[in-house]
Enzyme design. Structure first.
Site, PDB file in Angstrom:
ATOM      1  N   LYS A   1       0.990  -1.038   0.013  1.00  0.00           N
ATOM      2  CA  LYS A   1       0.078  -0.057   0.049  1.00  0.00           C
ATOM      3  C   LYS A   1       0.823   1.421   0.001  1.00  0.00           C
ATOM      4  O   LYS A   1       2.075   1.153   0.311  1.00  0.00           O
ATOM      5  CB  LYS A   1      -0.824  -0.139   1.191  1.00  0.00           C
ATOM      6  CG  LYS A   1      -1.657  -1.232   1.242  1.00  0.00           C
ATOM      7  CD  LYS A   1      -2.956  -1.212   0.217  1.00  0.00           C
ATOM      8  CE  LYS A   1      -3.415  -2.888  -0.182  1.00  0.00           C
ATOM      9  NZ  LYS A   1      -4.019  -3.494   0.703  1.00  0.00           N
TER      10      LYS A   1
HETATM   11  C1  LIG Z   1      -5.129  -4.645   0.782  1.00  0.00           C
HETATM   12  C2  LIG Z   1      -6.671  -4.474   0.969  1.00  0.00           C
HETATM   13  C3  LIG Z   1      -7.527  -4.967   1.908  1.00  0.00           C
HETATM   14  C4  LIG Z   1      -6.916  -5.659   3.159  1.00  0.00           C
HETATM   15  O1  LIG Z   1      -6.127  -4.713   3.763  1.00  0.00           O
HETATM   16  P1  LIG Z   1      -5.332  -5.438   4.817  1.00  0.00           P
HETATM   17  O2  LIG Z   1      -4.603  -4.393   5.619  1.00  0.00           O
HETATM   18  O3  LIG Z   1      -4.281  -6.534   4.185  1.00  0.00           O
HETATM   19  O4  LIG Z   1      -6.324  -6.582   5.680  1.00  0.00           O
HETATM   20  C5  LIG Z   1      -8.881  -4.672   1.925  1.00  0.00           C
HETATM   21  N1  LIG Z   1      -9.450  -4.010   0.630  1.00  0.00           N
HETATM   22  C6  LIG Z   1      -8.592  -3.812  -0.272  1.00  0.00           C
HETATM   23  C7  LIG Z   1      -9.315  -3.118  -1.585  1.00  0.00           C
HETATM   24  C8  LIG Z   1      -7.301  -4.063  -0.653  1.00  0.00           C
HETATM   25  O5  LIG Z   1      -6.800  -3.538  -1.417  1.00  0.00           O
END
Ligand SMILES: *Cc1c(COP(=O)(O)O)cnc(C)c1O
Length: 387
Positions: free
Chosen positions: A184
């Site tokens: 992210k």
């Molecule tokens: C990465 C992601 C998640 C989950 O995030 P985590 O921190 O890994 O639990 C949920 N929704 C979207 C759209 C994502 O890209």
């Protein structure tokens, strides 16, 4: 051809983050503590949210939010098919029924104009996903939510730093859930944050995240804390650690610079691919917004090629260019095909994107030369596989 493999994403970690983690390790306080509080305050101030709850992941944030809202069997939750597993799996695990609305063909965000027809007396919430870091059209969505008394839970996993009409995602007085997974725009290793204007909801999520213990329970081994604690309700173990927050504290001041660099690369791709008929490029939304460019996701027009999307990704890999898949539409996955079958042709834009989408390398440390290598490889694969 490149001599070294270029991954589709890699986190930007400097000595600041490393030294802060080492400081935590040496301090004797590793788990939830003062650094989590510092990161919570800094992130809350950055996005402009009245309340923020740091957690072990965005998935945990979704889970606790749905529990705090008493989402229960029989409830329906409207969302998009172009998303990660947890946007759907958490509602399903809470017994709710996800209701899918098609996406817009250009931004790949949920088509807000198609939400109204999916609202029933059982609908409780809408979960928009700010796809690739570009805001959904929130004004009409919030208006619809007000009209039908629905809760809007923004899946803001891609949207740290995203703005909608001059306002940061996280400040719209909804519930916004951010992810700090290594891919992210801002990372804490693993981690997440629930941001909201609803104090009671923040308090409930906060209780649920750590065994249902009162808010200051993490201090119970510190000089300033009390070893006594009370269990207010049965809770989970979804707290963020100081080791994680140590990374986030130094990522946050760099986030805007990260996004600026991501934007430069995305615009370089847009320019270089503008006349490539075999690609459909990501479109900017028509309203004012700041795209955080978490992902760069062109669609490969496979009808013009002799290979499919997976073949295209394999060809890129042979040229030492990594790529990602965000996403195969959720209703194309095995469990959902069986348990949430969609009438054929009911989600045409998601079906179209699902078979054609790929994520090209995009991360702040990429050089212009790296981006040029990607462009060259993509054009090379197209040239050799034209029908
Ligand atoms: C990465 C992601 C998640 C989950 O995030 P985590 O921190 O890994 O639990 C949920 N929704 C979207 C759209 C994502 O890209």
């Amino acid at each position: 051809m490149r001599s070294q493999f270029l991954p589709f994403s890699t986190p930007t970690i400097d000595d600041d983050e490393i030294n802060e983690v080492v400081d935590s390790l040496r301090s004797g306080w590793i788990t939830t503590g003062p650094k989590v509080k510092r990161f919570e305050d800094a992130f809350r101030a950055y996005v402009g949210a009245p309340f923020a709850v740091p957690l072990s992941s965005a998935t945990a944030g979704l889970h606790l939010t749905l529990l705090a809202l008493n989402i229960a069997p029989g409830d329906e939750i409207i969302t998009t098919p172009m998303t990660f597993a947890s946007t759907l799996s958490i509602p399903v695990l809470c017994g709710a029924k996800p209701v899918l609305v098609d996406i817009e063909p250009g931004t790949l965000n949920i088509d807000v104009a198609k939400v109204r027809e999916k609202i029933t007396p059982r609908t409780r919430a809408i979960i928009p996903v700010h796809f690739a870091g570009q805001s959904c059209d929130m004004d009409p969505l919030l208006e619809l939510a007000r009209e039908f008394n629905l809760t809007v839970i923004e899946d803001a996993a891609h949207a740290a730093g995203t703005e909608y009409k001059g306002k940061k995602i996280g400040s719209l007085n909804t519930i916004s859930i951010f992810s700090f997974h290594p891919n992210k725009n801002l990372t804490t290793g693993e981690g997440g944050m629930v941001c909201t204007g609803d104090e009671a909801l923040a308090e409930e999520v906060s209780l649920l995240k750590f065994h249902g213990m009162s808010r200051e329970a993490w201090k119970r081994f510190a000089a300033s804390g009390s070893p006594n604690y009370d269990i207010m309700l049965p809770g989970f173990k979804y707290n963020m650690m100081d080791i994680q927050a140590a990374i986030g504290i130094h990522q946050l001041p760099k986030l805007d610079g990260f996004i600026d660099r991501r934007t430069e690369i995305a615009e370089q791709y847009n320019r270089e691919f503008a006349d490539v008929a075999e690609l459909a490029l990501p479109a900017y939304a028509p309203y004012p917004q700041r795209h955080a460019w978490h992902l760069y996701t062109p669609l490969v027009r496979i009808e013009r090629l002799a290979i499919d999307r997976d073949g295209f990704m394999a060809e890129l890999k042979k040229l030492n260019i990594g790529s990602g898949l965000h996403y195969k539409a959720i209703h194309h996955h095995a469990w959902y095909r069986e348990h949430l079958p969609q009438p054929a042709g009911s989600l045409p834009n998601a079906d179209y994107a699902s078979d054609r989408i790929l994520s090209l390398p995009l991360f702040p440390r990429m050089t212009d030369d790296d981006a040029r290598d990607v462009v060259e490889a993509v054009k090379d694969v197209i040239a050799r596989n034209r029908k």
